[in-house]
Enzyme design. Sequence first.
Site, PDB file in Angstrom:
ATOM      1  N   GLU A 135       0.866  -1.194   0.000  1.00  0.00           N
ATOM      2  CA  GLU A 135       0.000   0.000   0.000  1.00  0.00           C
ATOM      3  C   GLU A 135       0.893   1.232   0.000  1.00  0.00           C
ATOM      4  O   GLU A 135       2.097   1.133   0.298  1.00  0.00           O
ATOM      5  CB  GLU A 135      -0.881  -0.017   1.252  1.00  0.00           C
ATOM      6  CG  GLU A 135      -1.805  -1.227   1.303  1.00  0.00           C
ATOM      7  CD  GLU A 135      -2.639  -1.280   2.583  1.00  0.00           C
ATOM      8  OE1 GLU A 135      -2.501  -0.361   3.429  1.00  0.00           O
ATOM      9  OE2 GLU A 135      -3.413  -2.231   2.712  1.00  0.00           O
ATOM     10  N   ALA A 138       2.509   1.194   3.327  1.00  0.00           N
ATOM     11  CA  ALA A 138       3.015  -0.080   3.855  1.00  0.00           C
ATOM     12  C   ALA A 138       3.672  -0.867   2.734  1.00  0.00           C
ATOM     13  O   ALA A 138       2.997  -1.501   1.926  1.00  0.00           O
ATOM     14  CB  ALA A 138       1.886  -0.894   4.484  1.00  0.00           C
ATOM     15  N   GLY A 139       4.990  -0.773   2.675  1.00  0.00           N
ATOM     16  CA  GLY A 139       5.747  -1.511   1.672  1.00  0.00           C
ATOM     17  C   GLY A 139       6.434  -2.682   2.331  1.00  0.00           C
ATOM     18  O   GLY A 139       5.869  -3.767   2.479  1.00  0.00           O
ATOM     19  N   LEU A 349      31.932  -4.163 -21.523  1.00  0.00           N
ATOM     20  CA  LEU A 349      31.577  -3.557 -22.816  1.00  0.00           C
ATOM     21  C   LEU A 349      31.995  -2.093 -22.912  1.00  0.00           C
ATOM     22  O   LEU A 349      32.108  -1.542 -24.011  1.00  0.00           O
ATOM     23  CB  LEU A 349      30.069  -3.668 -23.066  1.00  0.00           C
ATOM     24  CG  LEU A 349      29.644  -4.895 -23.885  1.00  0.00           C
ATOM     25  CD1 LEU A 349      29.758  -6.158 -23.060  1.00  0.00           C
ATOM     26  CD2 LEU A 349      28.240  -4.748 -24.413  1.00  0.00           C
ATOM     27  N   GLY A 350      32.176  -1.479 -21.748  1.00  0.00           N
ATOM     28  CA  GLY A 350      32.542  -0.065 -21.764  1.00  0.00           C
ATOM     29  C   GLY A 350      31.450   0.764 -22.397  1.00  0.00           C
ATOM     30  O   GLY A 350      30.256   0.484 -22.222  1.00  0.00           O
ATOM     31  N   GLU A 374       8.986  -8.234  -3.339  1.00  0.00           N
ATOM     32  CA  GLU A 374       8.953  -9.406  -2.446  1.00  0.00           C
ATOM     33  C   GLU A 374       9.889  -9.239  -1.251  1.00  0.00           C
ATOM     34  O   GLU A 374      10.412 -10.215  -0.716  1.00  0.00           O
ATOM     35  CB  GLU A 374       9.307 -10.697  -3.199  1.00  0.00           C
ATOM     36  CG  GLU A 374       8.391 -11.014  -4.349  1.00  0.00           C
ATOM     37  CD  GLU A 374       6.975 -11.312  -3.893  1.00  0.00           C
ATOM     38  OE1 GLU A 374       6.085 -10.495  -4.196  1.00  0.00           O
ATOM     39  OE2 GLU A 374       6.773 -12.328  -3.229  1.00  0.00           O
ATOM     40  N   GLY A 375      10.093  -8.004  -0.828  1.00  0.00           N
ATOM     41  CA  GLY A 375      10.963  -7.729   0.323  1.00  0.00           C
ATOM     42  C   GLY A 375      12.318  -7.254  -0.134  1.00  0.00           C
ATOM     43  O   GLY A 375      13.037  -7.983  -0.814  1.00  0.00           O
ATOM     44  N   THR A 376      12.651  -6.033   0.236  1.00  0.00           N
ATOM     45  CA  THR A 376      13.956  -5.479  -0.146  1.00  0.00           C
ATOM     46  C   THR A 376      15.080  -6.297   0.484  1.00  0.00           C
ATOM     47  O   THR A 376      14.847  -7.109   1.375  1.00  0.00           O
ATOM     48  CB  THR A 376      14.095  -4.035   0.362  1.00  0.00           C
ATOM     49  OG1 THR A 376      14.035  -4.071   1.798  1.00  0.00           O
ATOM     50  CG2 THR A 376      12.994  -3.140  -0.176  1.00  0.00           C
ATOM     51  N   GLN A 378      17.140  -5.205   2.515  1.00  0.00           N
ATOM     52  CA  GLN A 378      17.186  -4.870   3.943  1.00  0.00           C
ATOM     53  C   GLN A 378      16.189  -5.726   4.727  1.00  0.00           C
ATOM     54  O   GLN A 378      16.493  -6.207   5.825  1.00  0.00           O
ATOM     55  CB  GLN A 378      16.861  -3.383   4.155  1.00  0.00           C
ATOM     56  CG  GLN A 378      17.865  -2.426   3.540  1.00  0.00           C
ATOM     57  CD  GLN A 378      17.420  -1.946   2.166  1.00  0.00           C
ATOM     58  OE1 GLN A 378      16.911  -2.718   1.352  1.00  0.00           O
ATOM     59  NE2 GLN A 378      17.620  -0.670   1.887  1.00  0.00           N
TER      60      GLN A 378
END
Lengths: 394, 321
Positions: A135, A138-139, A349-350, A374-376, A378
């Site tokens: 939300e 709320a993450g 590849l630079g 799905e959850g950081t 941290q």
Amino acid sequence: MNLTLDDRTRQTLGLIRALGASHFRPLGLEADARHEPLPPGHPFFEMIWRSGYGASGLAADESEGGAPSFRHVRACVLAEEASYWDRGVAVSLPGPGLGGPPVSLMGTPEQRERFLGIFRDRSGPPLWAAFAMTEPGAGSDVARIRTRCRRDGEHWVLDGQKMFSSNSKRASWVVVFATVDPSMGRAGHRAFVVERGTPGFEVIKVERKMGVRAYETCSFVLEDCRVPAENLLGGEDYYASREGFKGAMASFNATRPIIAANAVGIARAAFDVAAAFVREEYPKNGLRRALAIERLADMRRRIERSRLLCLRAAWMLDRDEPNALEASLAKMHAAPAARTAVSLALEILGEAGVLRDRLLEKLYRDVKVLDIVEGTQQVQRVVVARRLVGLPSE
Amino acid sequence: MIEFSLPEDVAALEAELLRFAEREMRPRMRDFERERAWPPEVAKGLEGFALRRLDEEAGALAKAVALEAIAFGDAGGLLGYDRPGPAAAALTVSGADDPDVVLVMGERALIDCASRARRALVTAGDRLALFDVSECEVRAAHAGAFHASDPVSIDLARARSLGEWPVEGLVLRGRARLWPSAVLLGIARASFEYAVAYAKDRIVMGKPVAHHQGNAFAIAEAAGDLEAARLAVRAAANRFDAKQEHAGVWASLAYLDACDTAHSVTDLGVQLLGGHGYIEDHPVEKWYREARALSLLFGGRDGALEDLQDVIVETPDPVLG
């Protein structure tokens, strides 16, 4: 110990590989360039729906009859391969998507059949499902969700807002987590299947994203949204004690290895681009080659380690062993490992990595999301530390 | 079919060796270090596990599991005790029957090895040479670790060549690298478990050391690294047992994992104990020294990377093909 694939998984892998080269990769690049998700009516979806393939690597296991179940090792392998070709396209595919695991893990047999069974019949148009937990307020801290639910006769009434929900605009149903009382924390959680067309359910925004643009990431509101009581996942008894939240966590234990496997797929794609570049454009000797070899070795190590962690976590789940720690270890490890792998490939590849090779630059944007959803990382560290050293919640 | 369980006999061996290592080795490892040897009763106890024949009789995975368990108790004497140990595969190629041999990776005039030996097997490129070093000048080495193996330096000037063979260098050296990889994992695990127990118990600024977020996250990360490295080493060993074509590549990559993980985890072990980690009252300083020293032997990280130069680009994926 055995790390060989069974014939059936290998066969499906071959199918994804062929589709990946012919469709996933070009469609992913196209969606990225257009900055638009693939529309639900895209002929590719019709074609893949008819082919019997599931979604997001969470391929419905249809050989065993009854409601589809989720064999997690197989799902990880297929999720990795799909993501190798294009993670955005993989998530956009028809099927239950991330809505599948909570229904499979929390639902009653009747609910599993009712909601997952629709994906068996491929004669109609392609179907999607979705999952919604996050939300605006709320993450990572899912215990703080504020979407309310209250019982009203034979219905539950939902009010609130959800965001970062993949494919929910086109979904036949969405698993929505809500709370009977925010002050109860996790004990108040309930999971519902909200079906398409339910009055009060409205998608309000499709996000514009840095990467993984082939699928829709949606925000939706629930306003006086009346859901039949039989759509409460698991039924009333399931929520005795803290089962509601445990259900969400059990779902994460299934989906975190999948997301981690997605990361492995992207890392592999980056490795292949870098290895081809070294093969074709690097001098055969000298310091630059030596540096490139060290970077390639580093990438392969990250790929191997991350994959083993994913497969082990999934393997434990297939054996009904508790795997919360292992699922978080896989997710914690694989996502940043993949980001580093893509970055190392870009180093190899630079300037060609950002100016000539559109894929690698896209992968660098795509991969970052896997360190968040799905959850950081941290959150994963918090989960692991709680289990290892009893890190308190407060 | 994907399967992560160890075979029953290997799991049983691991459990028994861990018990032995914790009971008979860990409490006395400081004495072993001081006396520059494992005592006869430790050697005798290990005889029951047939460690020296394990590679040949039970396979590379069983040997890796066993070495990790022993090193969890004490790695200090392993280089001296386990002969031919990492040289086993090379010894088979040479046909030599004297197991008192050290394995040297790379061309060198002076070899530094963690214990005396009568023979030296030297491998570089796709070549393996056997030398009699019994008459070479040997000097006690003032090593930073592995005192219980009685480390020495051997001057190869008077070494007598006993033969030379073409070999698949990466296969041979990859197999050999499983040995230090497994030992490094045992050392890292010992340090991790000790330091985490300490960090849960020790109160700093009103709460356990482990509950400060900086430490909690570091512990979580170390747990992931350790588990990932263990899986990589065991998967690599398993590929040798399954006679897979590129097993040497994956073993060399797993060796790099084991080296890096052992460094970071044993460093964290000292760090979590702070000043207490730096003094000999606690074993974490020993594991810190051992991890650093062992990852320099057998050609070290650079030797492994050198071996990977020509193959890393072309080696196919080991699981998905």
